[in-house]
Design an enzyme around this catalytic site. Sequence first.
Site, PDB file in Angstrom:
ATOM      1  N   ARG A 205       3.003 -36.982   8.803  1.00  0.00           N
ATOM      2  CA  ARG A 205       2.551 -36.564  10.126  1.00  0.00           C
ATOM      3  C   ARG A 205       2.055 -37.756  10.929  1.00  0.00           C
ATOM      4  O   ARG A 205       1.404 -38.655  10.409  1.00  0.00           O
ATOM      5  CB  ARG A 205       1.449 -35.512  10.001  1.00  0.00           C
ATOM      6  CG  ARG A 205       1.967 -34.125   9.711  1.00  0.00           C
ATOM      7  CD  ARG A 205       0.849 -33.165   9.362  1.00  0.00           C
ATOM      8  NE  ARG A 205       0.598 -33.150   7.929  1.00  0.00           N
ATOM      9  CZ  ARG A 205      -0.363 -32.442   7.341  1.00  0.00           C
ATOM     10  NH1 ARG A 205      -1.175 -31.701   8.069  1.00  0.00           N
ATOM     11  NH2 ARG A 205      -0.504 -32.474   6.035  1.00  0.00           N
TER      12      ARG A 205
ATOM     13  N   ASN B 168      -3.912 -23.581  -4.631  1.00  0.00           N
ATOM     14  CA  ASN B 168      -4.012 -24.431  -3.449  1.00  0.00           C
ATOM     15  C   ASN B 168      -2.626 -25.018  -3.180  1.00  0.00           C
ATOM     16  O   ASN B 168      -2.228 -26.002  -3.797  1.00  0.00           O
ATOM     17  CB  ASN B 168      -5.040 -25.537  -3.698  1.00  0.00           C
ATOM     18  CG  ASN B 168      -5.281 -26.413  -2.489  1.00  0.00           C
ATOM     19  OD1 ASN B 168      -4.483 -26.442  -1.550  1.00  0.00           O
ATOM     20  ND2 ASN B 168      -6.377 -27.155  -2.502  1.00  0.00           N
TER      21      ASN B 168
ATOM     22  N   GLU C  84     -12.252 -28.432  -4.082  1.00  0.00           N
ATOM     23  CA  GLU C  84     -11.922 -27.293  -3.240  1.00  0.00           C
ATOM     24  C   GLU C  84     -11.746 -26.035  -4.076  1.00  0.00           C
ATOM     25  O   GLU C  84     -12.081 -24.930  -3.639  1.00  0.00           O
ATOM     26  CB  GLU C  84     -10.643 -27.579  -2.463  1.00  0.00           C
ATOM     27  CG  GLU C  84     -10.760 -28.712  -1.464  1.00  0.00           C
ATOM     28  CD  GLU C  84      -9.420 -29.059  -0.839  1.00  0.00           C
ATOM     29  OE1 GLU C  84      -9.133 -28.549   0.251  1.00  0.00           O
ATOM     30  OE2 GLU C  84      -8.674 -29.838  -1.452  1.00  0.00           O
TER      31      GLU C  84
ATOM     32  N   ARG D 133      -6.111 -20.826  -1.115  1.00  0.00           N
ATOM     33  CA  ARG D 133      -6.443 -21.646   0.037  1.00  0.00           C
ATOM     34  C   ARG D 133      -5.396 -21.370   1.126  1.00  0.00           C
ATOM     35  O   ARG D 133      -4.204 -21.545   0.912  1.00  0.00           O
ATOM     36  CB  ARG D 133      -6.408 -23.125  -0.317  1.00  0.00           C
ATOM     37  CG  ARG D 133      -6.655 -24.036   0.881  1.00  0.00           C
ATOM     38  CD  ARG D 133      -6.071 -25.416   0.645  1.00  0.00           C
ATOM     39  NE  ARG D 133      -6.246 -26.278   1.814  1.00  0.00           N
ATOM     40  CZ  ARG D 133      -5.487 -27.323   2.092  1.00  0.00           C
ATOM     41  NH1 ARG D 133      -4.475 -27.634   1.304  1.00  0.00           N
ATOM     42  NH2 ARG D 133      -5.714 -28.054   3.156  1.00  0.00           N
TER      43      ARG D 133
ATOM     44  N   HIS E  32      -8.993 -28.667   6.140  1.00  0.00           N
ATOM     45  CA  HIS E  32      -9.629 -29.218   4.931  1.00  0.00           C
ATOM     46  C   HIS E  32     -11.099 -28.803   4.855  1.00  0.00           C
ATOM     47  O   HIS E  32     -11.930 -29.514   4.292  1.00  0.00           O
ATOM     48  CB  HIS E  32      -9.529 -30.758   4.887  1.00  0.00           C
ATOM     49  CG  HIS E  32      -8.141 -31.286   4.810  1.00  0.00           C
ATOM     50  ND1 HIS E  32      -7.710 -32.350   5.576  1.00  0.00           N
ATOM     51  CD2 HIS E  32      -7.063 -30.905   4.080  1.00  0.00           C
ATOM     52  CE1 HIS E  32      -6.439 -32.602   5.312  1.00  0.00           C
ATOM     53  NE2 HIS E  32      -6.019 -31.732   4.416  1.00  0.00           N
TER      54      HIS E  32
END
Length: 404
Positions: free
Chosen positions: A245, A7, A389, A95, A184
């Site tokens: 961001r 990931n 995840e 991912r 996500h």
Amino acid sequence: MKVLVLNCGSSSLKYQLIDMDNLDVLCSGLVERIGEPVGKIAHKAYPGTPKEKAVVSEEPFTDHEAALKRTAGLITGSEAGVVKNASEIGAIGHRVVHGGEAFRQPVLITEDVKAAIKQFSTLAPLHNPAGLTGIEAATRLFVGVPQVAVFDTAFHGSIPDYAYLFPIPYEYYKDLGIRRYGFHGTSHAYVAKQAAKVLGKPFDQTSVITVHLGNGCSMAAVKNGQCIDTTMGLTPLEGLMMGTRSGDVDPSIHAFLAKNKGLTIDEIDTVLNKQSGSKGIAGVSDMRDIHARREKGDKMAQLAFEMFSYRVTRHIGAFLAVMDGCDAIVFTAGIGENDPDTRQQCLSTLGALGVKVSKERNYGFKRGQIEKISTDDSKVAIFVIPTNEELEIANQTYSLVSAQ
């Protein structure tokens, strides 16, 4: 079969090696602050493995390939290895943040798939290049091992058109695919399913707001097991304030900066993706650094904290409205799971909407486990649920490779 999950975030690499026969995690690790002067790697081989050992080291990682080389050495090497060589790994699941409308299922990675991932890098400039670097490096380091891409955008494929379309000329959607994609997805899917289990309800009868807060942040409105809205849009820039961001800003800022600062559109894009958010306000992107400065009375750090939390609160209220209420709100990811100050601030003004957080529960539980932090009289349950995840990606990777 043993599946290695990679990931790659914008400045991190998280990994797990999972034995899919019994879902045992053989080893896991996290490389942080890639590209900064000093990075950190934390690797652990778990009990029952031949070389049970933890390795924690601070060292520079110039890029994701350097981080993966170090990771591969730990997995297979003498320092803390859990397999003798790469041939014991049956598949590697990656991912990948953005798959556009081209990928709604996991796929075996080919040259065409890599080309498509590269094409979508314009939509995920912080993540797709990192993911592609991880794929290229893993292909070289683990020769002959099947590589699988699992896309973050897949879970959000159920969002209705009135929610995923932007109110701009429709031809831009038809010609360029400009729409809300969401990200996500594996995290939102995993914690939403876990919340349903905790609530004792079938997933298709469970409605939750999932709040994924890390260096990148997003939320999803999951109604009766289907995602109906999310905060990120065409790219991972929209929505909540993040580490570097901006999240939501007035679109006219682009033209304003071009006219008044002489910036090109590419320079403005860099500003909004890499120099804004908490970093733009307080000079640091990591919430742990924000808190450390707040404790010393730093006013800009306090401002960044309040701005970050306020935007989460605002989006929770909006999602509660479009969902007509929900069963639970779930906090997850690095900040969501480990930062009680941020959770408390985000939830402190939602009492009128039936959302009441217990300060004692929020601050008092042991991290790393599922915990209810709402008061007994809260109409909406509030949970902290560690995301996984990696397990979600491993399951999809295993299913695909096993079917070949």
